[in-house]
Design a protein around this motif. Sequence first.
Motif, short mmCIF file in Angstrom:
data_model
loop_
_atom_site.label_atom_id
_atom_site.label_comp_id
_atom_site.label_asym_id
_atom_site.label_seq_id
_atom_site.Cartn_x
_atom_site.Cartn_y
_atom_site.Cartn_z
N THR A 136 0.82 -1.21 0.00
CA THR A 136 0.00 0.00 0.00
C THR A 136 0.86 1.26 0.00
OG1 THR A 136 -1.79 -1.14 1.16
CG2 THR A 136 -1.79 1.27 1.24
N ILE A 137 1.87 1.30 0.88
CA ILE A 137 2.71 2.50 0.98
C ILE A 137 3.51 2.70 -0.30
CG2 ILE A 137 4.61 3.59 2.24
CD1 ILE A 137 1.91 3.48 3.74
N ASN A 138 4.04 1.62 -0.87
CA ASN A 138 4.80 1.76 -2.12
C ASN A 138 3.91 2.29 -3.25
OD1 ASN A 138 7.36 0.99 -1.22
ND2 ASN A 138 6.89 -1.18 -1.46
N ASP A 139 2.67 1.80 -3.32
CA ASP A 139 1.73 2.29 -4.33
C ASP A 139 1.43 3.78 -4.13
OD1 ASP A 139 1.54 -0.15 -5.58
OD2 ASP A 139 -0.32 -0.75 -4.54
N LYS A 140 1.24 4.17 -2.88
CA LYS A 140 0.95 5.58 -2.60
C LYS A 140 2.10 6.48 -3.02
CE LYS A 140 -2.50 5.18 1.12
NZ LYS A 140 -3.49 6.09 0.48
N TRP A 141 3.35 6.05 -2.76
CA TRP A 141 4.48 6.88 -3.16
C TRP A 141 4.60 6.95 -4.68
CZ3 TRP A 141 6.23 10.66 -0.76
CH2 TRP A 141 6.36 10.67 0.63
N ARG A 142 4.37 5.84 -5.35
CA ARG A 142 4.42 5.87 -6.82
C ARG A 142 3.40 6.87 -7.38
NH1 ARG A 142 5.96 0.39 -6.45
NH2 ARG A 142 3.80 -0.30 -6.10
N ASN A 143 2.19 6.81 -6.85
CA ASN A 143 1.15 7.70 -7.36
C ASN A 143 1.43 9.15 -7.03
OD1 ASN A 143 -0.24 5.48 -8.34
ND2 ASN A 143 -1.45 5.22 -6.47
N GLN A 144 1.86 9.43 -5.78
CA GLN A 144 2.06 10.83 -5.39
C GLN A 144 3.21 11.47 -6.16
OE1 GLN A 144 3.63 12.89 -1.47
NE2 GLN A 144 1.43 12.48 -1.28
N LEU A 145 4.30 10.72 -6.38
CA LEU A 145 5.45 11.31 -7.06
C LEU A 145 5.15 11.61 -8.52
CD1 LEU A 145 8.29 9.26 -5.36
CD2 LEU A 145 7.92 11.73 -5.20
N VAL A 146 4.34 10.78 -9.14
CA VAL A 146 3.94 11.07 -10.52
C VAL A 146 3.04 12.30 -10.55
CG1 VAL A 146 2.56 10.25 -12.46
CG2 VAL A 146 4.21 8.72 -11.38
N GLU A 147 2.04 12.33 -9.66
CA GLU A 147 1.07 13.42 -9.67
C GLU A 147 1.70 14.76 -9.26
OE1 GLU A 147 -2.00 12.12 -7.04
OE2 GLU A 147 -2.58 10.41 -8.31
N ARG A 148 2.56 14.73 -8.25
CA ARG A 148 3.08 16.00 -7.71
C ARG A 148 4.33 16.50 -8.42
NH1 ARG A 148 5.03 17.04 -1.44
NH2 ARG A 148 5.65 19.22 -1.73
N PHE A 149 5.23 15.58 -8.80
CA PHE A 149 6.50 16.00 -9.38
C PHE A 149 6.72 15.52 -10.82
CE2 PHE A 149 7.35 15.76 -4.77
CZ PHE A 149 7.90 17.01 -4.54
N GLY A 150 5.87 14.59 -11.27
CA GLY A 150 6.13 13.99 -12.57
C GLY A 150 7.36 13.11 -12.55
#
Length: 782
Positions: free
Chosen positions: A573-587
């Motif tokens: 769950t945590i790894n998925d959340k980091w993948r999604n946030q880094l794409v959305e926030r920083f690309g």
Amino acid sequence: MVLELAQAIYQGFVLSRQQIQVNGKLRLCYWLKSHQHLLKVWVDGEQPLFFIKLTQRAKVTEILNQSQVRFDIFSSQLKHFDQNPVCVVKFRSLPQFYEAKQLLENQVTLYEEDIRHTDRYLMERFIKGAAWVKGHATHKQGYVEITQAQFKASDDYRPNLDMLSIDIECNGEGVLFSIGLVTKLEQFVIMIGEPQPATVEVIWVHDEIALLQELVTQINRLDPDVLIGWNVIEFDANILAERAQANGVALSIGRDGGAMSIFKGNYTRVLIPGRVMLDGIDMMKNATYHFETFKLSFVAEKILGRTKLIAQDDRLEEIIRQFHHDKPALAAYNMQDCQLVLDIFLKLNLLEFALARTQLTGLELEKMGGSVAAFTNLYLPLLHRSGYIAPNLSEHGISFDSPGGYVMDSKPGLYQNILVLDFKSLYPSIIRTFCIDPMGLIEGLQAPNDAIEGFNKGKFSRTQHHLPGLVASLASAREKAKLNSDMMLSQAIKIIMNSLYGVLGSKGCRFYDPRLASSITMRGHQIMQQTRTWIEQLGYEVIYGDTDSTFVCLPECLASHECQAVGKQLMHTINDKWRNQLVERFGLDSYLEIEFETHYSPFFMPTIRGQEIGSKKRYVGQVVEAGEKKLVFKGMETVRSDWTEIAKEYQQAVIRALFDGEDAVVITHQYISRIFAGEVDEKLVYRKKLGKSVELYTKNIPPQVRAAKQAIEEGLLTSARKGTQIPYYLSTNGPRFAVPDKLKDIDYYQYIEKQILPIYEMLPNAAQLSIRPDGQQSLSLL
């Protein structure tokens, strides 16, 4: 017979490197070990150089022309981090290079003038130990000489090297008594004296000159690739060089008959043409082994379960006595020291570690420490290919303290189920994910609109960088090493990856910039805090966090397999959340990876002594390995070197009682009774090192110094220098030097008060114990 050959190609591994001047020109000499041959390789045509800014060209030309220094100066495609173009200044000879450096000192800023020429040649060709060598080959006695040589990197070659363990015995002035030599096949001692029976093989010689000459003969006969020893570079090699010079003996132990040379600077370098000298202490420290002391006697006992024949700290007197009255005993002692060192190297694969480290960094096999040098070796040639030269130390003028790793306030207590989730190589992953890089910082500041936002005004280019790629290649190489069961290579890669942050935060590194270091650690803080928030939003309690680890409390009712399942789910769950946030926030692609590391059951987090708030970096938990329960201590007395053996033993016992639901008071009474009864006197000894020579302590005199002074007064020690470990105990008359089986007037009450009760009192719901100083019978529970 000398056999000349045409062009030949060999694959080998660099053992030694040397830069010399022949007929006024620089020649680089490398010795390599191949499968079938020893190679002596000459590289000609290289010129010593440094860089200057283009604005300084006229000034440099004027200064050097006035002193008639021969040089060439060229414009280049390179530039400084401040975007100023630079020139390269080259010289025909080493003396002219050094003269130019001296003339320009304090007048012109020079760049990369401190890079050794033998290192630059290999570095710029990305050669890390192993290389293909092509040139004109001539077979000579014992080796192949290659001239007009060209090098090319080879990534997959690691040689088999023969080791010789060496150890000297001498008096306090360095006058030699004997020298021990041990290989896998031979063990003997060269000793001054008349022949007499001995339990080990001894080559008897008449005097010190003959001793040194025999040493040269035997080393050349044994022909090792690597000489090893314990403190061998700083002590043995130095003493041998001094005694050889005093006696007019040439230590001609090089592969071509060349002499051993000693170079002293920030550290001592030993050059033996065609051979390597490795120090056991340095190798163990580089491989991240930790001991209370690195004395051979202590390490050998811990690693091999064996002790030295003369084990006391102050053994010089006994060595001198044996030389004059019992030479066979000294020979046995001398040879055993050699054998212990060889056995430690073999058991811990220290030579393999040295080879693996060189394969990764390109550093010399014997290079001590070297995190900054390793970084420079890896980074500089990449920087040049991107059009930059390296800056000088702290040239940017920016200096502020970067925060350390994130440490969360803990919630103390006894828990049934604690999960530990660890970010895998957090700092290297941050470097890779957020493109943190020295050149990337410069490029990011040049084009801030498309840069990745760092901290403290740091901005990092998304495309112009090298360190993220280095981290990626190291991570890939480590996974490959694990698959191939190459544990030494895996360990070497781990150490190098973990050193990258420290190098960028070190003012001793030319690439130091606090914007780099803080953009790593502060991003780490942010990641840890966000991870905690997500876990708590999922309904779990986080009781502690430290740098890259998060401690999660689960309900007591859950069984082990249920806890394991929760841990794996949290990880995904945590790894998925980091993948999604880094794409959305920083690309950005995420290289952050949290792992479910451990399930502790039970787990205890103590309070800070005398306070109600939780401690940091101190805890103990129980794990089950291969069906057996095991206690894991972190930062507790049982893993600290400044507590006595009885304190460590007691803490193990009382924590075991706590976890098993037994009465900790009963365990405590038992230990107190044993102490007062004198049953554990030998476990009451403290061991602490001196921070300086004992005579330099004049005001604040700690217990170990008082004990050392007493020992010198009573003739138990002849001296006590910096680094000497002092065993002492607390008597009713104060600290005293500890001599085995001779501990008298022990102040047992102090041990109860300082070594037992502090551990007992940290337990949850600990009843108050009171012990009065009038003996065992006064023990009472309030």
